[in-house]
Design a protein around this motif. Structure first.
Motif, PDB file in Angstrom:
ATOM      1  N   GLY A  55       7.490   0.366 -14.659  1.00 13.17           N
ATOM      2  CA  GLY A  55       7.540   0.172 -16.093  1.00 13.17           C
ATOM      3  C   GLY A  55       7.513  -1.300 -16.455  1.00 13.17           C
ATOM      4  O   GLY A  55       6.633  -2.048 -16.027  1.00 13.17           O
ATOM      5  N   THR A  56       8.507  -1.750 -17.191  1.00 12.26           N
ATOM      6  CA  THR A  56       8.562  -3.140 -17.634  1.00 12.26           C
ATOM      7  C   THR A  56       9.170  -4.070 -16.593  1.00 12.26           C
ATOM      8  O   THR A  56       9.317  -5.266 -16.840  1.00 12.26           O
ATOM      9  CB  THR A  56       9.393  -3.248 -18.926  1.00 12.26           C
ATOM     10  OG1 THR A  56      10.707  -2.736 -18.677  1.00 12.26           O
ATOM     11  CG2 THR A  56       8.739  -2.471 -20.055  1.00 12.26           C
ATOM     12  N   VAL A  57       9.533  -3.534 -15.437  1.00 16.20           N
ATOM     13  CA  VAL A  57      10.212  -4.316 -14.405  1.00 16.20           C
ATOM     14  C   VAL A  57       9.243  -4.651 -13.278  1.00 16.20           C
ATOM     15  O   VAL A  57       8.456  -3.806 -12.842  1.00 16.20           O
ATOM     16  CB  VAL A  57      11.427  -3.552 -13.832  1.00 16.20           C
ATOM     17  CG1 VAL A  57      12.070  -4.329 -12.689  1.00 16.20           C
ATOM     18  CG2 VAL A  57      12.439  -3.277 -14.929  1.00 16.20           C
ATOM     19  N   THR A  58       9.314  -5.895 -12.783  1.00 13.99           N
ATOM     20  CA  THR A  58       8.572  -6.292 -11.596  1.00 13.99           C
ATOM     21  C   THR A  58       9.556  -6.511 -10.455  1.00 13.99           C
ATOM     22  O   THR A  58      10.479  -7.321 -10.573  1.00 13.99           O
ATOM     23  CB  THR A  58       7.775  -7.585 -11.841  1.00 13.99           C
ATOM     24  OG1 THR A  58       6.810  -7.333 -12.867  1.00 13.99           O
ATOM     25  CG2 THR A  58       7.048  -8.026 -10.594  1.00 13.99           C
ATOM     26  N   ALA A  59       9.362  -5.762  -9.378  1.00 14.88           N
ATOM     27  CA  ALA A  59      10.214  -5.886  -8.187  1.00 14.88           C
ATOM     28  C   ALA A  59       9.382  -5.492  -6.978  1.00 14.88           C
ATOM     29  O   ALA A  59       9.565  -4.428  -6.394  1.00 14.88           O
ATOM     30  CB  ALA A  59      11.457  -5.018  -8.305  1.00 14.88           C
ATOM     31  N   LYS A  60       8.437  -6.348  -6.622  1.00 17.16           N
ATOM     32  CA  LYS A  60       7.568  -6.042  -5.485  1.00 17.16           C
ATOM     33  C   LYS A  60       8.370  -6.027  -4.188  1.00 17.16           C
ATOM     34  O   LYS A  60       9.413  -6.667  -4.068  1.00 17.16           O
ATOM     35  CB  LYS A  60       6.444  -7.072  -5.397  1.00 17.16           C
ATOM     36  CG  LYS A  60       5.478  -7.022  -6.572  1.00 17.16           C
ATOM     37  CD  LYS A  60       4.276  -7.915  -6.349  1.00 17.16           C
ATOM     38  CE  LYS A  60       4.628  -9.366  -6.306  1.00 17.16           C
ATOM     39  NZ  LYS A  60       3.425 -10.230  -6.207  1.00 17.16           N
ATOM     40  N   SER A  61       7.868  -5.283  -3.215  1.00 18.49           N
ATOM     41  CA  SER A  61       8.515  -5.203  -1.905  1.00 18.49           C
ATOM     42  C   SER A  61       7.630  -5.851  -0.857  1.00 18.49           C
ATOM     43  O   SER A  61       6.444  -6.098  -1.079  1.00 18.49           O
ATOM     44  CB  SER A  61       8.789  -3.745  -1.526  1.00 18.49           C
ATOM     45  OG  SER A  61       9.741  -3.154  -2.376  1.00 18.49           O
ATOM     46  N   GLY A  62       8.206  -6.090   0.294  1.00 23.17           N
ATOM     47  CA  GLY A  62       7.483  -6.613   1.441  1.00 23.17           C
ATOM     48  C   GLY A  62       8.113  -6.086   2.710  1.00 23.17           C
ATOM     49  O   GLY A  62       9.104  -5.350   2.666  1.00 23.17           O
ATOM     50  N   PRO A  63       7.596  -6.462   3.872  1.00 25.04           N
ATOM     51  CA  PRO A  63       8.188  -6.016   5.130  1.00 25.04           C
ATOM     52  C   PRO A  63       9.384  -6.873   5.507  1.00 25.04           C
ATOM     53  O   PRO A  63       9.657  -7.914   4.897  1.00 25.04           O
ATOM     54  CB  PRO A  63       7.046  -6.192   6.132  1.00 25.04           C
ATOM     55  CG  PRO A  63       6.269  -7.352   5.577  1.00 25.04           C
ATOM     56  CD  PRO A  63       6.370  -7.235   4.078  1.00 25.04           C
ATOM     57  N   ALA A  64      10.110  -6.443   6.524  1.00 29.68           N
ATOM     58  CA  ALA A  64      11.221  -7.201   7.091  1.00 29.68           C
ATOM     59  C   ALA A  64      11.118  -7.119   8.605  1.00 29.68           C
ATOM     60  O   ALA A  64      10.524  -6.180   9.160  1.00 29.68           O
ATOM     61  CB  ALA A  64      12.560  -6.643   6.615  1.00 29.68           C
ATOM     62  N   ILE A  65      11.703  -8.103   9.292  1.00 33.98           N
ATOM     63  CA  ILE A  65      11.664  -8.121  10.750  1.00 33.98           C
ATOM     64  C   ILE A  65      12.904  -8.820  11.277  1.00 33.98           C
ATOM     65  O   ILE A  65      13.453  -9.718  10.624  1.00 33.98           O
ATOM     66  CB  ILE A  65      10.383  -8.819  11.264  1.00 33.98           C
ATOM     67  CG1 ILE A  65      10.168  -8.554  12.754  1.00 33.98           C
ATOM     68  CG2 ILE A  65      10.409 -10.310  10.981  1.00 33.98           C
ATOM     69  CD1 ILE A  65       8.804  -8.959  13.257  1.00 33.98           C
ATOM     70  N   VAL A  66      13.372  -8.387  12.451  1.00 32.86           N
ATOM     71  CA  VAL A  66      14.515  -9.024  13.093  1.00 32.86           C
ATOM     72  C   VAL A  66      14.370  -8.858  14.604  1.00 32.86           C
ATOM     73  O   VAL A  66      13.827  -7.852  15.090  1.00 32.86           O
ATOM     74  CB  VAL A  66      15.841  -8.398  12.603  1.00 32.86           C
ATOM     75  CG1 VAL A  66      16.008  -6.962  13.077  1.00 32.86           C
ATOM     76  CG2 VAL A  66      17.035  -9.243  13.030  1.00 32.86           C
ATOM     77  N   ALA A  67      14.825  -9.870  15.343  1.00 32.46           N
ATOM     78  CA  ALA A  67      14.845  -9.806  16.799  1.00 32.46           C
ATOM     79  C   ALA A  67      16.255  -9.466  17.261  1.00 32.46           C
ATOM     80  O   ALA A  67      17.246  -9.958  16.708  1.00 32.46           O
ATOM     81  CB  ALA A  67      14.395 -11.129  17.403  1.00 32.46           C
ATOM     82  N   VAL A  68      16.357  -8.627  18.283  1.00 34.37           N
ATOM     83  CA  VAL A  68      17.654  -8.282  18.861  1.00 34.37           C
ATOM     84  C   VAL A  68      18.128  -9.472  19.701  1.00 34.37           C
ATOM     85  O   VAL A  68      17.347 -10.013  20.493  1.00 34.37           O
ATOM     86  CB  VAL A  68      17.542  -7.015  19.714  1.00 34.37           C
ATOM     87  CG1 VAL A  68      18.882  -6.663  20.346  1.00 34.37           C
ATOM     88  CG2 VAL A  68      17.033  -5.850  18.863  1.00 34.37           C
TER      89      VAL A  68
END
Length: 436
Positions: free
Chosen positions: A276-289
């Protein structure tokens, strides 16, 4: 595409709510949630009008020292400010804009500590009129109380360097740490995902190298992680000709000197519906053990035909040379998942923090999924926010309410610290919590 300074794409108000309700119909029941909710702490309370896109790191030499950075607004202009805590996240102080900054079109901060306890902040410093920008790196030797003048890690040249992601090979406290950074170049002849490294503790950086020349300008949103034994892994999204998004990863086992061929980890229709009127794009995430060759990547997926949202996780046990098939950490037709973040604690438990947008209530909570030690088997989520918030109260850019494009999470021993943008105060502020 890079984030505009003020004008942003506007959607029809409430479109996601109606569309999802029509797609869902009689959906499945809700997922059980742990009743224990941690105390929420407001990080930001200063002269800036709004705050979005926080990131967080914990000092390995002093676990009570947390360093955060985020985008801050001065009217229509945007800068980067840092915040420090020396009591494990209970109280916070702000040093103002980072040295040398004049608010314009800056942001996309990323933070990390090295094994010596030095803190690092990078971000985009851009000219909103010309759409050109570099990535400087700031260093603090006192936990975030003060910062040295920056050095340029990636020069945009005639274009814009966007969404940098910083990772550090902790190595030995007696030798200079290696710093790694992935970013997206726009507006140049070599658009795409690039990688740089510093072998002298951030005093200088090598020239950028392209990680996936074949994907070129179709690649975006890179995130980087540094693991044990000199491994480096970068995950990013590639827009396919079909319109789908492909999560890819490239990895190095020689401290970023060379990388293997890109590997496709998952294919999704999109990460989220229009809000709707909100912008909240997403992306990937990554982490190393921290120990062994483990790497974990996450992304959200949205199926518009069924109105289904998922958190997908892919894992590698060999420094990113090979990956598991995507695992659905959560699947819902009542909740839209946004902006996943990853961290791993000292027991090897994977923490996944995520925005959970309730379709029925049009309110957001931060949820945390925690795996069993050493394997991606997750129990019920824990609610992090003590109260849900209204995303339509996010910072007003003139054409949309901007909630930011990512949040953060970090671990300290077995404590987990999510950090997020929240509107419960009536404007856009940064909050955090500690889960033990």
């Amino acid at each position: 595409m890079p984030d505009p300074v003020v004008p942003r794409r506007a959607f029809v108000a409430g479109s996601v709510i109606g569309a999802v309700h029509m797609a869902v119909g009689g959906s499945a029941g809700t997922v059980p949630v742990s009743p224990v909710v941690p105390a929420n702490v407001q990080v930001t309370s200063d002269r800036f009008a709004a705050h979005i896109e926080p990131c967080l790191a914990v000092n390995p030499r002093c676990r009570d020292n947390l360093l955060a950075a985020c985008r801050v607004f001065e009217g229509p202009l945007i800068g980067i400010a840092a915040y420090a805590s020396f009591d494990g996240g209970g109280t916070w102080s702000c040093t103002g804009l980072l040295p040398g900054l004049v608010a314009d079109s800056d942001g996309n901060a990323s933070v990390a500590f090295d094994a010596r306890g030095r803190g690092f902040v990078c971000g985009v410093v851009a000219d909103g009129a010309t759409r050109r920008g570099d990535v400087p790196l700031w260093v603090t030797g006192d936990g975030g109380r003060s910062f040295q003048p920056p050095v340029i890690a990636i020069a945009g040249g005639g274009g814009l360097t966007d969404h940098p992601s910083l990772a550090i090979d902790h190595g030995s406290a007696s030798s200079p740490p290696r710093l790694y950074m992935a970013a997206r170049l726009y507006g140049t002849a070599d658009d795409g995902v690039v990688f740089v490294r510093s072998r002298d503790g951030g005093r200088s950086f090598e020239q950028p190298r392209h990680l996936d020349p074949d994907a070129g300008a179709q690649a975006a949103s890179p995130v980087a992680a540094a693991g044990a034994d000199g491994s480096v892994c970068v995950a990013y999204l590639v827009a396919a000709a079909s319109g789908d998004l492909i999560l890819r990863a490239v990895s190095s086992t020689d401290r970023g000197r060379s990388f293997g061929a890109p590997i496709a980890l998952a294919r999704i229709g999109s990460m989220a519906p229009g809000l709707g009127t909100v912008t909240a794009k997403s992306g990937p995430a990554i982490v190393a053990v921290p120990r062994g060759g483990g790497v974990v990547a996450a992304v959200t997926g949205w199926d518009g035909a069924t109105g289904t949202s998922q958190i997908l996780l892919c894992a590698s046990a060999d420094h990113g040379r090979s990956w598991s098939a995507p695992l659905a950490v959560a699947t819902s037709q009542q909740t839209v998942y946004l902006q996943p973040q990853l961290a791993v604690d000292e027991l090897g438990r994977i923490a996944v923090s995520v925005y959970a947008l309730s379709i029925a209530r049009a309110r957001i909570d931060v949820m945390l999924y925690l795996s069993e030690p050493g394997r991606p088997a997750f129990g019920p989520p824990r609610r992090v926010t003590t109260q849900s918030f209204d995303p339509t109260q996010a910072v007003n850019t003139g054409r949309t309410r901007w909630l930011g494009n990512y949040q953060g999470v970090a671990t300290s021993g077995t404590a987990i610290h999510p950090i997020w943008t929240d509107t419960r105060t009536g404007d856009t502020q940064i909050f955090t919590a500690t889960l033990r």
